[in-house]
Enzyme design. Sequence first.
Site, PDB file in Angstrom:
ATOM      1  N   GLU A   1     -41.580  32.121 -44.387  1.00  0.00           N
ATOM      2  CA  GLU A   1     -41.489  32.570 -45.781  1.00  0.00           C
ATOM      3  C   GLU A   1     -42.149  33.939 -45.850  1.00  0.00           C
ATOM      4  O   GLU A   1     -43.366  34.055 -45.818  1.00  0.00           O
ATOM      5  CB  GLU A   1     -42.201  31.563 -46.697  1.00  0.00           C
ATOM      6  CG  GLU A   1     -41.566  30.187 -46.697  1.00  0.00           C
ATOM      7  CD  GLU A   1     -40.170  30.186 -47.306  1.00  0.00           C
ATOM      8  OE1 GLU A   1     -39.933  30.945 -48.263  1.00  0.00           O
ATOM      9  OE2 GLU A   1     -39.310  29.432 -46.811  1.00  0.00           O
TER      10      GLU A   1
ATOM     11  N   CYS B   1     -44.821  37.094 -53.724  1.00  0.00           N
ATOM     12  CA  CYS B   1     -43.678  37.443 -52.872  1.00  0.00           C
ATOM     13  C   CYS B   1     -42.437  37.727 -53.706  1.00  0.00           C
ATOM     14  O   CYS B   1     -41.604  38.538 -53.319  1.00  0.00           O
ATOM     15  CB  CYS B   1     -43.408  36.323 -51.887  1.00  0.00           C
ATOM     16  SG  CYS B   1     -43.181  34.729 -52.699  1.00  0.00           S
TER      17      CYS B   1
HETATM   18  P1  NAD Z   1     -49.926  38.863 -43.414  1.00  0.00           P
HETATM   19  O1  NAD Z   1     -48.606  38.835 -42.747  1.00  0.00           O
HETATM   20  O2  NAD Z   1     -50.799  40.027 -43.195  1.00  0.00           O
HETATM   21  O3  NAD Z   1     -50.788  37.584 -42.992  1.00  0.00           O
HETATM   22  C1  NAD Z   1     -50.307  36.265 -43.165  1.00  0.00           C
HETATM   23  C2  NAD Z   1     -51.010  35.370 -42.169  1.00  0.00           C
HETATM   24  O4  NAD Z   1     -50.558  35.729 -40.856  1.00  0.00           O
HETATM   25  C3  NAD Z   1     -52.525  35.526 -42.144  1.00  0.00           C
HETATM   26  O5  NAD Z   1     -53.135  34.280 -41.906  1.00  0.00           O
HETATM   27  C4  NAD Z   1     -52.753  36.448 -40.956  1.00  0.00           C
HETATM   28  O6  NAD Z   1     -54.013  36.325 -40.392  1.00  0.00           O
HETATM   29  C5  NAD Z   1     -51.673  35.967 -40.017  1.00  0.00           C
HETATM   30  N1  NAD Z   1     -51.275  36.934 -38.980  1.00  0.00           N
HETATM   31  C6  NAD Z   1     -51.245  38.275 -39.060  1.00  0.00           C
HETATM   32  N2  NAD Z   1     -50.830  38.805 -37.887  1.00  0.00           N
HETATM   33  C7  NAD Z   1     -50.568  37.775 -37.072  1.00  0.00           C
HETATM   34  C8  NAD Z   1     -50.089  37.673 -35.731  1.00  0.00           C
HETATM   35  N3  NAD Z   1     -49.822  38.752 -34.993  1.00  0.00           N
HETATM   36  N4  NAD Z   1     -49.897  36.440 -35.212  1.00  0.00           N
HETATM   37  C9  NAD Z   1     -50.152  35.335 -35.939  1.00  0.00           C
HETATM   38  N5  NAD Z   1     -50.640  35.369 -37.191  1.00  0.00           N
HETATM   39  C10 NAD Z   1     -50.836  36.577 -37.769  1.00  0.00           C
HETATM   40  O7  NAD Z   1     -49.629  38.632 -44.956  1.00  0.00           O
HETATM   41  P2  NAD Z   1     -50.668  38.681 -46.150  1.00  0.00           P
HETATM   42  O8  NAD Z   1     -51.014  40.100 -46.420  1.00  0.00           O
HETATM   43  O9  NAD Z   1     -51.757  37.698 -45.914  1.00  0.00           O
HETATM   44  O10 NAD Z   1     -49.775  38.100 -47.347  1.00  0.00           O
HETATM   45  C11 NAD Z   1     -48.897  38.848 -48.086  1.00  0.00           C
HETATM   46  C12 NAD Z   1     -47.483  38.728 -47.556  1.00  0.00           C
HETATM   47  O11 NAD Z   1     -47.048  37.371 -47.619  1.00  0.00           O
HETATM   48  C13 NAD Z   1     -46.486  39.506 -48.392  1.00  0.00           C
HETATM   49  O12 NAD Z   1     -45.566  40.134 -47.552  1.00  0.00           O
HETATM   50  C14 NAD Z   1     -45.812  38.432 -49.229  1.00  0.00           C
HETATM   51  O13 NAD Z   1     -44.527  38.759 -49.706  1.00  0.00           O
HETATM   52  C15 NAD Z   1     -45.765  37.308 -48.259  1.00  0.00           C
HETATM   53  N6  NAD Z   1     -45.591  36.049 -48.971  1.00  0.00           N
HETATM   54  C16 NAD Z   1     -44.380  35.423 -48.914  1.00  0.00           C
HETATM   55  C17 NAD Z   1     -44.172  34.267 -49.652  1.00  0.00           C
HETATM   56  C18 NAD Z   1     -42.864  33.539 -49.618  1.00  0.00           C
HETATM   57  O14 NAD Z   1     -42.792  32.410 -50.097  1.00  0.00           O
HETATM   58  N7  NAD Z   1     -41.815  34.110 -49.083  1.00  0.00           N
HETATM   59  C19 NAD Z   1     -45.193  33.753 -50.444  1.00  0.00           C
HETATM   60  C20 NAD Z   1     -46.421  34.434 -50.473  1.00  0.00           C
HETATM   61  C21 NAD Z   1     -46.615  35.576 -49.733  1.00  0.00           C
END
Ligand code: NAD
Length: 493
Positions: free
Chosen positions: A256, A290
Amino acid sequence: MEAAESIAGPRRVRLFVADDWVDGVGAEPLRVTSPATGEEIALVEQGTRADVARAIEAATGALEPLARMTAFERGGLCHRIADRLLERREEIARDITAEQGKPFRSQALPEVDVAAEMFRDAAESARRLDSAVHPSSDPAKRVLTIRQARGVYGIITPWNFPLAIPSEYLSAGLATGNAMVWKPSEWTPLSAWHLMRCFLDAGVPEGTLSLVLGAPDEVGDEVAGNPGIVAIGLTGSSRTGELVARRAAGKPMLLELGGNGPTIIFDDADVAKAIRQTAFGSFENAGQICNSTERILVHARLHDEVVAGLVDEAAKVRLGSPFEDETTMGPVANEPTAAKMDSHLEDARERGAEIVFGGARAGGFPTSLYYEPTVLDGVTTAMRLNVEETFGPVAPVLTFSDEDEALAWANSAPFGLNGSVFTRDIGRALRVAEKLQTGTVNINETSAYWQPHTPAGGFTGKKSGMGRIGGIYTLLEMTQVKTITIDIEEGSS
Ligand code: NAD
């Protein structure tokens, strides 16, 4: 009533691995500060790849006890978790506000309610997760299918809904009998700690859930790549989605990812409603959803009215301490988010957009993360605001002249999560809904509107993810179908 303004000193947040709260043997504890007050609120122990391995071992041991339980018993655990969340509603919501910055009363408390409802919904859905006995082409055979847990799941979650988003996965995973290794966002450890405690207090079998805190490129990477984890649930940015998908290649994945919510306002729309809903979609949770409204495509005939209306709505936003009840918008959650707003606005200005309201960080607050609600006019499809996800309180207006142009622009972005259409013409509403390349389309409603039990996810071919989350759809994603054929012929051996 106001929630406590001050946050009583940093709390040490430990990992929960293999049925024990443990210190991290990785890097120095991470210091997390509140975006609202600037106070240090948490010292987060940092785990390593070895902690993930230990969590996997414990989770593997939990699979059999979980499989022995009926869906009704696992559902009972989910209800108990919901009860615990609601008993601690205020305490948890205060920590959500402290670490994420959303207003306590109007947004953090409801987030706890939504999370609790997710556990109740998963409990009820699991009881009804029936499967089929299939018509057989062979008279000597009977064929049936059952749904089974996939096994040890890796769950990786973001900070924007630090309680509700993890709850989507953890409720469905528990209800269907998966064991889970969870890596929450490094920005919001307190919500994770609360949810982990609720799991333990509910009495889940040992090893069912481990909380592994640590660096994304170490702990997150290991959760994605370790072969002991057989399936992945990730909510996060599209970039993280790509990295995780590569590391987890071949595993079932529910991804997601990001969006930038196109909203089309046609010239026959209920304009007052369209303005109100659109502004809500742009400014709720300071634009950090999101499915936030990040691109507002307005028919030329309504341009002046819509821009003026959005400015009025932006002026009504009460930017302030998220602990005060009158506040409708708190700070953005962290510096990278504010910096992205800065750079998207700078790019738009350089390319000729006009900032008609806001456009900068607001002074006079305890941190530099309070961002003015911002309205831009004269935005074009070439701007970063159109092709990237901004994830801040921004309402960018593009002006179109006909339906084809609106659709082409709406679909020009690489994302495809949620879209919205405002028109009184039902034929046009459905035509456009069918052609919008987004997983969800809301008609005469903000792009940010969402009911948690309904399916949400990205449009195939875009960068918003794969699979569908929400209610029973999450349970379907987190289970696998097994076909069982029975030969009923007598004496054939
Ligand atoms: P992010 O991608 O920076 O981090 C999300 C998670 O992934 C965190 O726990 C982070 O530590 C982890 N992560 C980061 N790099 C990684 C890697 N290389 N390997 C494994 N894990 C890793 O996102 P964020 O800034 O925490 O959240 C915001 C983003 O989430 C926005 O893009 C938003 O649109 C998206 N989002 C999507 C939905 C949906 O339902 N589609 C809902 C909420 C948020």
